[in-house]
Enzyme design. Structure first.
Site, mmCIF file in Angstrom:
data_model
loop_
_atom_site.group_PDB
_atom_site.id
_atom_site.type_symbol
_atom_site.label_atom_id
_atom_site.label_comp_id
_atom_site.label_asym_id
_atom_site.label_seq_id
_atom_site.Cartn_x
_atom_site.Cartn_y
_atom_site.Cartn_z
ATOM 1 N N HIS A 49 4.336 -20.130 12.867
ATOM 2 C CA HIS A 49 5.573 -20.659 12.283
ATOM 3 C C HIS A 49 6.768 -20.155 13.080
ATOM 4 O O HIS A 49 6.852 -18.972 13.394
ATOM 5 C CB HIS A 49 5.721 -20.193 10.824
ATOM 6 N N TYR A 57 11.747 -20.557 0.770
ATOM 7 C CA TYR A 57 12.165 -19.514 -0.167
ATOM 8 C C TYR A 57 13.322 -20.091 -0.975
ATOM 9 O O TYR A 57 14.359 -20.443 -0.402
ATOM 10 C CB TYR A 57 12.671 -18.286 0.579
ATOM 11 N N PRO A 78 7.149 -8.427 -2.191
ATOM 12 C CA PRO A 78 6.596 -9.312 -1.154
ATOM 13 C C PRO A 78 7.590 -10.309 -0.568
ATOM 14 O O PRO A 78 7.235 -11.068 0.334
ATOM 15 C CB PRO A 78 5.458 -10.044 -1.878
ATOM 16 N N LYS A 96 6.317 -8.145 4.153
ATOM 17 C CA LYS A 96 6.216 -6.947 4.989
ATOM 18 C C LYS A 96 5.044 -6.013 4.655
ATOM 19 O O LYS A 96 4.703 -5.149 5.459
ATOM 20 C CB LYS A 96 7.519 -6.121 4.886
ATOM 21 N N TYR A 114 12.500 -10.617 9.965
ATOM 22 C CA TYR A 114 11.368 -11.389 9.431
ATOM 23 C C TYR A 114 10.200 -11.407 10.412
ATOM 24 O O TYR A 114 9.042 -11.245 10.018
ATOM 25 C CB TYR A 114 11.827 -12.813 9.097
HETATM 26 C C1 LIG Z 1 -1.128 -8.915 -6.005
HETATM 27 C C2 LIG Z 1 -0.548 -8.582 -4.645
HETATM 28 C C3 LIG Z 1 0.060 -9.606 -3.887
HETATM 29 C C4 LIG Z 1 0.613 -9.295 -2.640
HETATM 30 N N1 LIG Z 1 1.193 -10.295 -1.914
HETATM 31 C C5 LIG Z 1 1.746 -9.988 -0.711
HETATM 32 C C6 LIG Z 1 2.397 -10.952 0.061
HETATM 33 O O1 LIG Z 1 2.489 -12.119 -0.325
HETATM 34 N N2 LIG Z 1 2.933 -10.578 1.253
HETATM 35 C C7 LIG Z 1 2.848 -9.272 1.712
HETATM 36 O O2 LIG Z 1 3.304 -8.961 2.809
HETATM 37 N N3 LIG Z 1 2.232 -8.348 1.012
HETATM 38 C C8 LIG Z 1 1.680 -8.670 -0.181
HETATM 39 N N4 LIG Z 1 1.073 -7.724 -0.886
HETATM 40 C C9 LIG Z 1 0.991 -6.423 -0.282
HETATM 41 C C10 LIG Z 1 -0.168 -6.338 0.707
HETATM 42 O O3 LIG Z 1 -1.270 -7.034 0.207
HETATM 43 C C11 LIG Z 1 -0.462 -4.871 0.901
HETATM 44 O O4 LIG Z 1 0.692 -4.280 1.491
HETATM 45 C C12 LIG Z 1 -1.690 -4.593 1.747
HETATM 46 O O5 LIG Z 1 -2.854 -4.968 1.046
HETATM 47 C C13 LIG Z 1 -1.756 -3.114 2.101
HETATM 48 O O6 LIG Z 1 -2.999 -2.798 2.633
HETATM 49 P P1 LIG Z 1 -3.671 -1.386 2.357
HETATM 50 O O7 LIG Z 1 -4.950 -1.418 3.082
HETATM 51 O O8 LIG Z 1 -2.684 -0.325 2.643
HETATM 52 O O9 LIG Z 1 -3.884 -1.310 0.778
HETATM 53 P P2 LIG Z 1 -4.871 -2.145 -0.141
HETATM 54 O O10 LIG Z 1 -4.996 -3.544 0.345
HETATM 55 O O11 LIG Z 1 -4.422 -1.923 -1.540
HETATM 56 O O12 LIG Z 1 -6.277 -1.457 0.077
HETATM 57 C C14 LIG Z 1 -6.583 -0.202 -0.482
HETATM 58 C C15 LIG Z 1 -8.074 -0.104 -0.661
HETATM 59 O O13 LIG Z 1 -8.394 1.176 -1.169
HETATM 60 C C16 LIG Z 1 -9.348 1.047 -2.198
HETATM 61 N N5 LIG Z 1 -9.269 2.188 -3.095
HETATM 62 C C17 LIG Z 1 -8.361 2.426 -4.073
HETATM 63 N N6 LIG Z 1 -8.631 3.576 -4.694
HETATM 64 C C18 LIG Z 1 -9.716 4.086 -4.108
HETATM 65 C C19 LIG Z 1 -10.483 5.255 -4.320
HETATM 66 N N7 LIG Z 1 -10.176 6.095 -5.311
HETATM 67 N N8 LIG Z 1 -11.531 5.503 -3.523
HETATM 68 C C20 LIG Z 1 -11.858 4.624 -2.528
HETATM 69 N N9 LIG Z 1 -11.182 3.489 -2.290
HETATM 70 C C21 LIG Z 1 -10.128 3.223 -3.073
HETATM 71 C C22 LIG Z 1 -8.980 -0.264 -2.852
HETATM 72 O O14 LIG Z 1 -10.072 -0.810 -3.601
HETATM 73 C C23 LIG Z 1 -8.594 -1.106 -1.667
HETATM 74 O O15 LIG Z 1 -9.700 -1.803 -1.122
HETATM 75 C C24 LIG Z 1 0.530 -7.989 -2.132
HETATM 76 C C25 LIG Z 1 -0.081 -6.990 -2.889
HETATM 77 C C26 LIG Z 1 -0.604 -7.256 -4.138
HETATM 78 C C27 LIG Z 1 -1.239 -6.160 -4.944
#
Ligand SMILES: Cc1cc2nc3c(=O)[nH]c(=O)nc-3n(C[C@H](O)[C@H](O)[C@H](O)COP(=O)(O)OP(=O)(O)OC[C@H]3O[C@@H](n4cnc5c(N)ncnc54)[C@H](O)[C@@H]3O)c2cc1C
Length: 388
Positions: A72, A199, A291, A295, A383
């Site tokens: 995009h 948006y 969101p 980011k 962005y």
């Molecule tokens: C509902 C939702 C919608 C979102 N939509 C957007 C969006 O549109 N745009 C955007 O940029 N960002 C969005 N985000 C944010 C984005 O998805 C996150 O920033 C991203 O997933 C971060 O990745 P991560 O690996 O740090 O964390 P996570 O994806 O949360 O991964 C963490 C992992 O750790 C595991 N875990 C947790 N506790 C434990 C434990 N005690 N022991 C072992 N494992 C554990 C979890 O099961 C998970 O698999 C959204 C987040 C959510 C919750």
């Protein structure tokens, strides 16, 4: 058992870190609380910055992302139906974003690591001794307790994980803003109404027409925090979304049965620092952004890039500089993304407590954006992603 780096959490941050370290010949054990199927069922982010794309390419996991992702070069902002296209490509000096679902990216990373050491459905994961030279991670699986001795622990376990929770009181300073609304999101297999994301600010509330591919949309409407998903039929959702868009966009929009529907709260959060002895926090374990600026996933990727550089420096080059600077380096970028996500959220949402004065300010902000190339440049360069 012994490993060099125990990575807690197999979301995008943990998986990507594992891939980068393993490619440098570093032993990793990935521990995840959920099953692979559960991890892959979570519908989340969908917009990748150029820097995230480059990192995934460097890790060798970009083939399907390029085949199926949609580049995009602009976004549309609609203010009470008044449209403004921001030319991201032109204003950012030739950068794009790639629309590719977090679920697909997670699948690519999991497939890439097939056969590598991972424990899914690890219960009661606990991090111990991170302030000593010999940290340990313990977990239970199938009724047996396991102990993992390691050199470092990477806490990539998201906002509700154990890594930050295991810190002694006062070890981390936290900064937080909780917004008085959430997003009700629907995914459906219909073509997007426009080639680019829309948006929309509207007095009924924010709306976003996003997509995951040329045949799958992800749309959101701002909603109260106590919204009951069951009270929102597909028809009610699409009707409300249409009301918040420009009439010609609403008329052109195709709708269909939802394949996922959920409510997400909006929050800004940062924990400082990101290093506690031999424990490092990365991704959502350390910070959350609303969101609105797309980011969250991208910040997780930039944290992981810095952390991987630090760990590779330690194990492969005998240098501590990368680990010593990890926290400050990552936080500098995190706070800029927090600022941009907050700014987009303030501009685009209807704040329940906001009065006429606040609404006039939002209008003035939009009018300024429309009339100023400099303001559009600021939006565009944030962005597409600030330099890593
Ligand atoms: C509902 C939702 C919608 C979102 N939509 C957007 C969006 O549109 N745009 C955007 O940029 N960002 C969005 N985000 C944010 C984005 O998805 C996150 O920033 C991203 O997933 C971060 O990745 P991560 O690996 O740090 O964390 P996570 O994806 O949360 O991964 C963490 C992992 O750790 C595991 N875990 C947790 N506790 C434990 C434990 N005690 N022991 C072992 N494992 C554990 C979890 O099961 C998970 O698999 C959204 C987040 C959510 C919750």
């Amino acid at each position: 058992m012994r490993t060099q780096v125990a990575v807690v959490g197999a979301g995008p941050a943990g998986l990507l870190l594992a891939v980068l370290l393993e490619q440098a010949g570093i032993d990793v054990l990935l521990l995840e609380r959920r099953s692979p199927e559960y991890v892959l069922s979570r519908i989340r982010a969908g917009v990748l910055e150029q820097g995230t794309v480059d990192l995934l390419d460097a890790a060798g996991v970009g083939r399907r992302m390029h085949a199926e992702g949609v580049p995009h070069e602009g976004i549309e902002i609609s203010f009470n139906g008044d449209p403004l296209r921001i030319d991201l490509f032109k204003r950012s000096g030739g950068k794009r974003v790639l629309v590719y679902g977090q679920t697909e990216l997670t699948r690519d990373l999991m497939d890439f690591r097939t056969g590598r050491p991972s424990v899914y459905e690890a219960e009661d994961v606990a991090v111990e001794g991170f302030d000593t030279a010999h940290p340990r991670v313990t977990y239970r699986r199938d009724g047996t307790t396991h102990v993992v001795e390691c050199d470092f622990v990477a806490g990539c376990d998201g906002f509700h994980g154990v890594s930050r929770a295991c810190l002694p009181a006062g070890a981390a300073r936290t900064f937080e803003r909780v917004y008085p609304f959430g997003w009700l999101g629907v995914m459906a297999d219909v073509p997007p109404v426009r080639d680019e994301l829309i948006y929309a600010h509207h007095e009924r509330g924010f709306a976003l027409c996003s997509m995951r591919s040329r045949t799958r949309v992800r749309c959101y409407i701002q909603c109260p925090l106590d919204t009951d998903v069951a009270a929102w039929s597909d028809a009610r959702f699409w009707d409300e979304l249409r009301l918040r868009l420009a009439p010609e966009v609403a008329a052109a929009m195709q709708t269909g049965p939802s394949i996922e529907k959920s409510v997400a709260p909006l929050r800004s959060f940062v924990a400082e620092p990101l290093r506690f002895g031999r424990l490092f926090l990365a991704g959502d374990a350390a910070h959350i952004v609303p969101p609105t600026g797309a980011k969250g996933l991208n910040l997780a990727a930039s944290d992981v890039r810095y952390l991987a550089e630090g760990l590779i420096g330690h194990f492969c080059e005998g240098s501590e500089a990368g680990l010593d600077h990890y926290s400050a380096r990552a936080l500098a970028r995190i706070w800029k993304a927090e600022r941009f996500s907050w700014w987009m959220t303030e501009l685009l949402h209807a704040f329940p407590e906001g009065g006429a004065f606040d609404r006039r300010l939002q209008r003035a902000e939009f009018d300024y954006l429309r009339g100023s190339e400099a303001a559009q440049t600021v939006l565009a360069e944030n962005y597409v992603g600030l330099p890593v």
